[in-house]
Design a protein around this motif. Structure first.
Motif, short mmCIF file in Angstrom:
data_model
loop_
_atom_site.label_atom_id
_atom_site.label_comp_id
_atom_site.label_asym_id
_atom_site.label_seq_id
_atom_site.Cartn_x
_atom_site.Cartn_y
_atom_site.Cartn_z
N PHE A 178 0.85 -1.20 0.00
CA PHE A 178 0.00 0.00 0.00
C PHE A 178 0.88 1.25 0.00
N ASP A 179 0.57 2.17 -0.91
CA ASP A 179 1.39 3.36 -1.06
C ASP A 179 0.56 4.61 -0.72
N PRO A 180 0.71 5.11 0.51
CA PRO A 180 -0.11 6.26 0.94
C PRO A 180 0.08 7.48 0.04
N LYS A 181 1.29 7.67 -0.51
CA LYS A 181 1.54 8.84 -1.38
C LYS A 181 0.73 8.72 -2.65
N GLN A 182 0.75 7.54 -3.24
CA GLN A 182 -0.02 7.30 -4.46
C GLN A 182 -1.52 7.50 -4.21
N TYR A 183 -1.98 7.07 -3.03
CA TYR A 183 -3.40 7.21 -2.69
C TYR A 183 -3.74 8.70 -2.54
N GLY A 184 -2.88 9.43 -1.86
CA GLY A 184 -2.99 10.90 -1.83
C GLY A 184 -4.23 11.45 -1.16
N CYS A 185 -4.60 10.90 -0.02
CA CYS A 185 -5.75 11.47 0.70
C CYS A 185 -5.42 11.58 2.18
N GLU A 186 -6.16 12.47 2.85
CA GLU A 186 -5.90 12.70 4.27
C GLU A 186 -6.45 11.55 5.11
N PHE A 187 -7.63 11.09 4.73
CA PHE A 187 -8.21 9.91 5.36
C PHE A 187 -9.12 9.23 4.36
N ALA A 188 -9.60 8.04 4.72
CA ALA A 188 -10.39 7.26 3.76
C ALA A 188 -11.39 6.38 4.49
N TYR A 189 -12.29 5.79 3.70
CA TYR A 189 -13.24 4.82 4.25
C TYR A 189 -13.25 3.60 3.34
N THR A 190 -13.15 2.41 3.94
CA THR A 190 -13.41 1.21 3.14
C THR A 190 -14.93 1.01 3.11
N ILE A 191 -15.42 0.52 1.96
CA ILE A 191 -16.85 0.19 1.84
C ILE A 191 -16.86 -1.34 1.78
N ASP A 192 -16.92 -1.97 2.94
CA ASP A 192 -16.70 -3.42 2.99
C ASP A 192 -17.45 -4.06 4.16
N GLY A 193 -18.46 -3.38 4.70
CA GLY A 193 -19.21 -3.94 5.82
C GLY A 193 -20.52 -4.54 5.33
N ASP A 194 -21.54 -4.53 6.18
CA ASP A 194 -22.85 -4.97 5.69
C ASP A 194 -23.91 -3.88 5.85
N ASP A 195 -24.50 -3.76 7.02
CA ASP A 195 -25.62 -2.83 7.18
C ASP A 195 -25.16 -1.36 7.09
N PRO A 196 -25.83 -0.54 6.25
CA PRO A 196 -25.43 0.86 6.11
C PRO A 196 -25.48 1.66 7.41
N LYS A 197 -26.20 1.15 8.42
CA LYS A 197 -26.29 1.93 9.66
C LYS A 197 -25.02 1.83 10.51
N TYR A 198 -24.15 0.91 10.18
CA TYR A 198 -22.94 0.74 11.00
C TYR A 198 -21.74 1.52 10.47
N ILE A 199 -21.12 2.24 11.40
CA ILE A 199 -19.81 2.84 11.12
C ILE A 199 -18.82 2.05 11.97
N GLU A 200 -17.76 1.57 11.37
CA GLU A 200 -16.83 0.70 12.10
C GLU A 200 -15.46 1.36 12.24
N ILE A 201 -15.14 1.70 13.48
CA ILE A 201 -13.86 2.37 13.72
C ILE A 201 -12.95 1.52 14.61
N GLU A 202 -13.44 0.32 14.94
CA GLU A 202 -12.66 -0.54 15.83
C GLU A 202 -12.56 -1.93 15.24
N ASN A 203 -11.41 -2.52 15.29
CA ASN A 203 -11.27 -3.93 14.93
C ASN A 203 -10.46 -4.61 16.04
N PHE A 204 -10.29 -5.89 15.92
CA PHE A 204 -9.51 -6.60 16.93
C PHE A 204 -8.03 -6.20 16.89
N ASN A 205 -7.37 -6.30 18.06
CA ASN A 205 -5.92 -6.45 18.09
C ASN A 205 -5.67 -7.94 17.94
N ALA A 206 -4.66 -8.31 17.19
CA ALA A 206 -4.51 -9.73 16.86
C ALA A 206 -3.08 -10.23 17.05
#
Ligand SMILES: [Zn+2]
Length: 398
Positions: A178-206
Motif C-alpha cells: 500500500f502506497d499512501p503517497k499514491q493514494y494521496g488522501c488525508e483519510f479514507a473509508y473502506t466500503i466493505d461492511g454490511d448494514d449501512p447503519k454501521y460505522i466501524e472504527i474498531e477492529n480486533f488487536n490480533a
C-alpha cells in the motif's frame, strides 16, 4: 445503473488464492481490475494500476481541501466458489422464503432475521451454487456509482476523491505494498461492511501463538517415571486456558483465544492459536496466561520442553482514529445531514483499513448493503446499496 454494474462485476470470478506467493495471488483478479481501469478511463479518470494489482485513481476537487479516499477489494472469499455466479433478482420482496435456484437451499427470514426488514425491497441472491460476491463487489459498484455522480458536481463544490481497489483482502494481503503517497488522501473509508447503519472504527488487536512441546519418548512397557508424552502435556496446556474465552462463547467486545489446529505424538505436540481482543491491555493478559501456564507445566513435567512463538498480526485502528477525530466527525456529519441513524459497531476481525490507518491513512469501514458474506446464502439489497451511494457522495460535498 448501480444494479447492472453490480451484476457485471459479480459475474467475474476473482477468488484470491491462499497458497500463492505472487501478488496479486490470482491472475483472474486482473479481469475485474482491468475492467475497472477501462471504465474509469471512459469516465475520463486517470488511473495507476501498479505491478502488485492495486488500482489507484484521483479526481480533483476544491484545492482548499484535502482529498478523501474510498476503498474496496475486488477478490472474493476462499470458502465458496465465485465462478459462474448466476444471481436471482427478487423485486418487491414479500417476506416469503426464497428458493436459491434448484439447489434445494432456502433463504428464509426465519433463519436470517435481516430479511424481515426488507418488505418491498429488491434483493439479489445466489442460485445456491456459489457465493454472490457482494463482499466486496457491492463496495466496488457503490464506489463507481458515487464517482459517476461526483463528476457532475462543480469542482469548487466538492473535495478531491481518491479511489483504491485492492486485491487479496480475503487472504489478509490487501494492504501489502500500500502506497499512501499514491493514494494521496488525508483519510479514507473502506466500503466493505454490511448494514449501512454501521460505522466501524474498531477492529480486533490480533496475535498468534504457536505452542511447541517436546516430550520424552520411550517404550510404553517400561515408561513408568520416565516417559513425558508431549500430546498429554499439550492437552493439559489447552485445558488450563480460560474455558469461556473462545469464539463460540464470546460476542461484541469480548475477546478470545482460538485454537486453529493441533498435531502431536509422544515426542512433539504443537498447537496454533490466534488471540483477539479490542482492548490491547486485555490481549496482553491473554498472552500472559499462555506464559504462566508454560511456567507451571514446566515445573509439573520436569524434563519436557515448552516453547511459545508469539507473533503480532494486526492492531485495532481505533488508536489511530482517536488521534484523528476529523475522520469520525466527518462521517457523523454526513449521516446527520442526510437524517440517517448510525451506530458504532466493533469489527470482530481485521480490516484492510486497520493497516492503512497505521500506514498514515486513517480508514474506518462503512456498509455495503450486502449480507451473509462468504457463502451461498449471501444476498444484497439494492435500496441499501443506493443508500450507500447517497452517503458516499455526501462525503465529498462542500
Ligand atoms: Zn470484504
Amino acid at each position: 445503473m448501480l444494479l447492472d454494474r453490480f451484476i457485471r462485476y459479480i459475474k467475474i470470478d476473482t477468488q484470491s488464492d491462499e497458497d500463492s506467493l505472487s501478488t496479486p495471488s490470482s491472475l483472474k483478479q486482473y479481469d475485474l481490475l482491468n475492467l475497472l481501469k477501462q471504465e474509469l478511463g471512459e469516465l475520463g479518470v486517470k488511473t495507476t494500476l501498479d505491478k502488485y494489482g492495486r488500482l489507484y485513481a484521483k479526481v480533483e476537487g476544491n484545492p482548499a481541501y484535502s482529498n478523501i479516499g474510498l476503498c474496496s477489494h475486488v477478490d472474493t472469499a476462499l470458502e465458496c466458489s465465485g465462478k459462474d455466479v448466476k444471481p436471482q433478482i427478487i423485486k418487491n420482496y414479500d417476506l416469503s422464503d426464497i428458493k436459491l435456484g434448484s439447489s434445494g437451499l432456502v433463504l428464509s427470514p426465519k433463519e436470517f432475521a435481516k430479511l424481515n426488514e426488507l418488505k418491498g425491497k429488491t434483493i439479489i441472491t445466489t442460485d445456491g451454487t456459489t457465493l454472490l460476491g457482494g463482499d466486496d463487489k457491492a463496495g466496488v459498484a457503490i464506489i463507481m456509482t458515487i464517482l459517476e455522480n461526483y463528476l457532475k458536481i462543480d469542482k469548487t463544490k466538492r473535495r478531491g476523491f481518491s479511489i483504491l481497489f485492492t486485491p487479496d483482502e480475503e487472504i489478509g494481503r490487501g494492504p501489502e505494498h500500500f502506497d499512501p503517497k499514491q493514494y494521496g488522501c488525508e483519510f479514507a473509508y473502506t466500503i466493505d461492511g454490511d448494514d449501512p447503519k454501521y460505522i466501524e472504527i474498531e477492529n480486533f488487536n490480533a496475535k498468534a501463538i504457536e505452542i511447541e512441546i517436546k516430550g520424552k519418548s520411550i517404550h510404553p512397557g517400561s515408561a513408568k517415571g520416565v516417559m513425558i508424552n508431549a500430546s498429554l502435556v499439550l492437552a493439559d496446556f489447552m485445558n488450563s486456558l480460560p474455558k469461556d474465552m473462545i469464539p463460540a462463547k464470546t460476542e461484541k467486545r469480548e475477546g478470545f483465544n482460538h485454537v486453529v489446529s493441533i498435531e502431536g505424538n509422544v515426542e512433539v505436540a504443537k498447537a496454533h492459536y490466534i488471540l483477539r481482543n479490542h482492548d490491547s491491555s486485555i490481549l496482553d493478559k491473554q498472552v500472559n496466561d499462555f506464559k504462566n501456564i508454560k511456567n507451571e507445566l514446566f515445573k509439573k513435567y520436569p524434563g519436557c520442553e515448552i516453547s511459545l512463538q508469539i507473533t503480532d498480526q494486526y492492531k485495532n485502528m481505533k488508536e489511530i482514529i482517536d488521534k484523528n477525530p476529523e475522520v469520525k466527525n466527518h462521517i457523523e456529519k454526513v449521516y446527520q445531514r442526510l437524517g440517517y441513524q448510525f451506530e458504532y459497531n466493533p469489527i470482530r476481525g481485521g480490516t484492510d483499513g486497520a493497516t492503512f490507518s497505521f500506514k498514515g491513512v486513517p480508514c474506518p469501514n462503512l456498509g455495503t448493503g450486502s449480507y451473509n458474506h462468504h457463502g451461498r446464502y449471501e444476498f444484497a439489497v439494492l435500496e441499501e446499496m443506493e443508500k450507500m451511494v447517497e452517503i458516499g457522495l455526501e462525503i465529498f460535498k462542500l
